[in-house]
Design a protein around this motif. Structure first.
Motif, PDB file in Angstrom:
ATOM      1  N   ALA A  14       0.873  -1.181   0.000  1.00  0.00           N
ATOM      2  CA  ALA A  14       0.000   0.000   0.000  1.00  0.00           C
ATOM      3  C   ALA A  14       0.904   1.223   0.000  1.00  0.00           C
ATOM      4  CB  ALA A  14      -0.886  -0.002   1.237  1.00  0.00           C
ATOM      5  N   TYR A  15       0.573   2.198  -0.812  1.00  0.00           N
ATOM      6  CA  TYR A  15       1.352   3.438  -0.854  1.00  0.00           C
ATOM      7  C   TYR A  15       0.425   4.593  -1.196  1.00  0.00           C
ATOM      8  CZ  TYR A  15       1.388   2.647  -5.923  1.00  0.00           C
ATOM      9  OH  TYR A  15       1.019   2.426  -7.217  1.00  0.00           O
ATOM     10  N   ILE A  16       0.958   5.789  -1.059  1.00  0.00           N
ATOM     11  CA  ILE A  16       0.168   6.997  -1.290  1.00  0.00           C
ATOM     12  C   ILE A  16       0.742   7.735  -2.497  1.00  0.00           C
ATOM     13  CG2 ILE A  16      -0.439   9.253  -0.327  1.00  0.00           C
ATOM     14  CD1 ILE A  16      -0.440   7.901   2.436  1.00  0.00           C
ATOM     15  N   PRO A  17      -0.069   7.945  -3.538  1.00  0.00           N
ATOM     16  CA  PRO A  17       0.390   8.770  -4.659  1.00  0.00           C
ATOM     17  C   PRO A  17       0.572  10.221  -4.190  1.00  0.00           C
ATOM     18  CG  PRO A  17      -1.514   7.442  -5.283  1.00  0.00           C
ATOM     19  CD  PRO A  17      -1.377   7.347  -3.800  1.00  0.00           C
ATOM     20  N   SER A  18       1.626  10.867  -4.629  1.00  0.00           N
ATOM     21  CA  SER A  18       1.932  12.221  -4.153  1.00  0.00           C
ATOM     22  C   SER A  18       0.912  13.257  -4.611  1.00  0.00           C
ATOM     23  CB  SER A  18       3.323  12.643  -4.613  1.00  0.00           C
ATOM     24  OG  SER A  18       3.383  12.710  -6.037  1.00  0.00           O
ATOM     25  N   THR A  19       0.091  12.917  -5.579  1.00  0.00           N
ATOM     26  CA  THR A  19      -0.845  13.888  -6.154  1.00  0.00           C
ATOM     27  C   THR A  19      -2.229  13.887  -5.515  1.00  0.00           C
ATOM     28  OG1 THR A  19      -1.435  12.255  -7.816  1.00  0.00           O
ATOM     29  CG2 THR A  19       0.290  13.840  -8.415  1.00  0.00           C
ATOM     30  N   ALA A  25      -5.597  10.469   1.299  1.00  0.00           N
ATOM     31  CA  ALA A  25      -4.501   9.803   2.006  1.00  0.00           C
ATOM     32  C   ALA A  25      -4.989   9.226   3.328  1.00  0.00           C
ATOM     33  CB  ALA A  25      -3.355  10.781   2.240  1.00  0.00           C
ATOM     34  N   LEU A  26      -5.812   9.986   4.028  1.00  0.00           N
ATOM     35  CA  LEU A  26      -6.387   9.514   5.283  1.00  0.00           C
ATOM     36  C   LEU A  26      -7.213   8.250   5.053  1.00  0.00           C
ATOM     37  CD1 LEU A  26      -6.824  10.140   8.313  1.00  0.00           C
ATOM     38  CD2 LEU A  26      -8.790  11.535   7.635  1.00  0.00           C
ATOM     39  N   GLU A  27      -7.980   8.228   3.981  1.00  0.00           N
ATOM     40  CA  GLU A  27      -8.775   7.048   3.660  1.00  0.00           C
ATOM     41  C   GLU A  27      -7.901   5.829   3.359  1.00  0.00           C
ATOM     42  OE1 GLU A  27     -11.279   8.679   0.507  1.00  0.00           O
ATOM     43  OE2 GLU A  27     -12.996   8.513   1.876  1.00  0.00           O
ATOM     44  N   ILE A  28      -6.795   6.025   2.662  1.00  0.00           N
ATOM     45  CA  ILE A  28      -5.880   4.913   2.357  1.00  0.00           C
ATOM     46  C   ILE A  28      -5.264   4.370   3.640  1.00  0.00           C
ATOM     47  CG2 ILE A  28      -3.706   4.288   1.235  1.00  0.00           C
ATOM     48  CD1 ILE A  28      -4.483   6.262  -1.015  1.00  0.00           C
ATOM     49  N   ARG A  31      -8.009   2.420   5.449  1.00  0.00           N
ATOM     50  CA  ARG A  31      -8.366   1.173   4.765  1.00  0.00           C
ATOM     51  C   ARG A  31      -7.343   0.066   5.020  1.00  0.00           C
ATOM     52  NH1 ARG A  31      -7.935   2.059  -1.099  1.00  0.00           N
ATOM     53  NH2 ARG A  31      -8.745   3.935  -0.295  1.00  0.00           N
ATOM     54  N   HIS A  32      -6.074   0.444   5.088  1.00  0.00           N
ATOM     55  CA  HIS A  32      -5.025  -0.562   5.260  1.00  0.00           C
ATOM     56  C   HIS A  32      -4.591  -0.728   6.717  1.00  0.00           C
ATOM     57  CE1 HIS A  32      -4.553  -1.289   1.001  1.00  0.00           C
ATOM     58  NE2 HIS A  32      -4.655   0.011   0.810  1.00  0.00           N
ATOM     59  N   SER A  33      -5.121   0.090   7.603  1.00  0.00           N
ATOM     60  CA  SER A  33      -4.799   0.041   9.044  1.00  0.00           C
ATOM     61  C   SER A  33      -3.307   0.201   9.327  1.00  0.00           C
ATOM     62  CB  SER A  33      -5.304  -1.272   9.662  1.00  0.00           C
ATOM     63  OG  SER A  33      -6.697  -1.356   9.542  1.00  0.00           O
ATOM     64  N   TYR A  34      -2.658   1.074   8.561  1.00  0.00           N
ATOM     65  CA  TYR A  34      -1.252   1.390   8.804  1.00  0.00           C
ATOM     66  C   TYR A  34      -1.152   2.779   9.407  1.00  0.00           C
ATOM     67  CZ  TYR A  34      -0.087  -2.535   5.752  1.00  0.00           C
ATOM     68  OH  TYR A  34       0.029  -3.779   5.191  1.00  0.00           O
ATOM     69  N   THR A  35      -0.064   3.028  10.117  1.00  0.00           N
ATOM     70  CA  THR A  35       0.159   4.355  10.686  1.00  0.00           C
ATOM     71  C   THR A  35       1.049   5.210   9.797  1.00  0.00           C
ATOM     72  OG1 THR A  35       2.037   3.552  11.983  1.00  0.00           O
ATOM     73  CG2 THR A  35      -0.136   3.524  13.045  1.00  0.00           C
ATOM     74  N   ALA A  36       1.691   4.601   8.809  1.00  0.00           N
ATOM     75  CA  ALA A  36       2.533   5.339   7.868  1.00  0.00           C
ATOM     76  C   ALA A  36       2.650   4.541   6.575  1.00  0.00           C
ATOM     77  CB  ALA A  36       3.909   5.577   8.463  1.00  0.00           C
ATOM     78  N   LEU A  37       2.757   5.271   5.461  1.00  0.00           N
ATOM     79  CA  LEU A  37       2.904   4.634   4.156  1.00  0.00           C
ATOM     80  C   LEU A  37       3.880   5.431   3.298  1.00  0.00           C
ATOM     81  CD1 LEU A  37      -0.799   3.743   3.239  1.00  0.00           C
ATOM     82  CD2 LEU A  37       1.042   2.146   3.751  1.00  0.00           C
ATOM     83  N   PRO A  38       4.568   4.738   2.380  1.00  0.00           N
ATOM     84  CA  PRO A  38       5.446   5.460   1.461  1.00  0.00           C
ATOM     85  C   PRO A  38       4.639   6.321   0.494  1.00  0.00           C
ATOM     86  CG  PRO A  38       5.440   3.099   0.959  1.00  0.00           C
ATOM     87  CD  PRO A  38       4.594   3.295   2.175  1.00  0.00           C
ATOM     88  N   PHE A 115      10.686   3.416  -6.983  1.00  0.00           N
ATOM     89  CA  PHE A 115      10.235   2.603  -5.857  1.00  0.00           C
ATOM     90  C   PHE A 115       9.997   1.169  -6.302  1.00  0.00           C
ATOM     91  CE2 PHE A 115       6.630   1.074  -3.195  1.00  0.00           C
ATOM     92  CZ  PHE A 115       7.241   1.143  -1.951  1.00  0.00           C
ATOM     93  N   LEU A 116      10.669   0.228  -5.635  1.00  0.00           N
ATOM     94  CA  LEU A 116      10.529  -1.193  -5.955  1.00  0.00           C
ATOM     95  C   LEU A 116       9.671  -1.939  -4.947  1.00  0.00           C
ATOM     96  CD1 LEU A 116      14.241  -1.969  -6.906  1.00  0.00           C
ATOM     97  CD2 LEU A 116      12.331  -1.426  -8.444  1.00  0.00           C
ATOM     98  N   GLY A 117       9.586  -1.418  -3.726  1.00  0.00           N
ATOM     99  CA  GLY A 117       8.830  -2.080  -2.665  1.00  0.00           C
ATOM    100  C   GLY A 117       9.410  -1.705  -1.313  1.00  0.00           C
ATOM    101  N   ILE A 118       9.108  -2.517  -0.324  1.00  0.00           N
ATOM    102  CA  ILE A 118       9.600  -2.249   1.033  1.00  0.00           C
ATOM    103  C   ILE A 118      10.169  -3.520   1.657  1.00  0.00           C
ATOM    104  CG2 ILE A 118       7.973  -0.356   1.453  1.00  0.00           C
ATOM    105  CD1 ILE A 118       6.361  -2.337   3.238  1.00  0.00           C
TER     106      ILE A 118
END
Length: 134
Positions: A14-19, A25-28, A31-38, A115-118
């Protein structure tokens, strides 16, 4: 061992598009229950990490900000308080491990910054737990 053996590829991350907007972003994140995303830009480059805390600070420091106004604020305008350093896919294991000690995930990029992944700290710990014996 190469760091690529720990890579969770972009297609599974899961990641956030910069645009997108702050609201999207809050919804993403929710939805994924993460506290931070790339955050990934239009060219596919890793440009930073967005955390729940970044959104809360923006909410606190912006007068009269409501959900409708959050739809007008682009992610790239939100100050980032967390800086997850990335590692190039060809880096040494030691470089990745030193970052993973301080980050929940390490963004992995190629030589052009794509970006290739994490690599998740959780996966590293599980690997060493399963494979290191006394």
């Amino acid at each position: 061992m190469q760091i690529s053996s720990f890579l969770l590829p972009k297609e599974q991350v899961a990641y956030i598009p910069s645009t997108i907007s702050m609201f999207e972003a809050l919804e993403i994140l929710e939805r994924h229950s993460y506290t931070a995303l790339p955050i990934i830009d239009e060219s596919g480059r890793y440009v930073g990490t967005l955390s729940e805390g970044d959104l809360l600070w923006k909410l606190k420091n912006t007068c009269n900000l409501d959900f409708e106004k959050m739809r007008e604020i682009p992610v790239y305008d939100i100050q980032k308080h967390v800086r997850n350093e990335s590692v190039i896919i060809t880096a040494a294991m030691e470089d990745m491990l030193s970052l993973a000690a301080d980050q929940n995930f390490v963004p992995v990029i190629d030589s052009k910054g794509i970006f290739l992944g994490i690599i998740r700290r959780k996966d590293i710990i599980e690997y060493y737990n399963d494979n290191i014996t006394d």
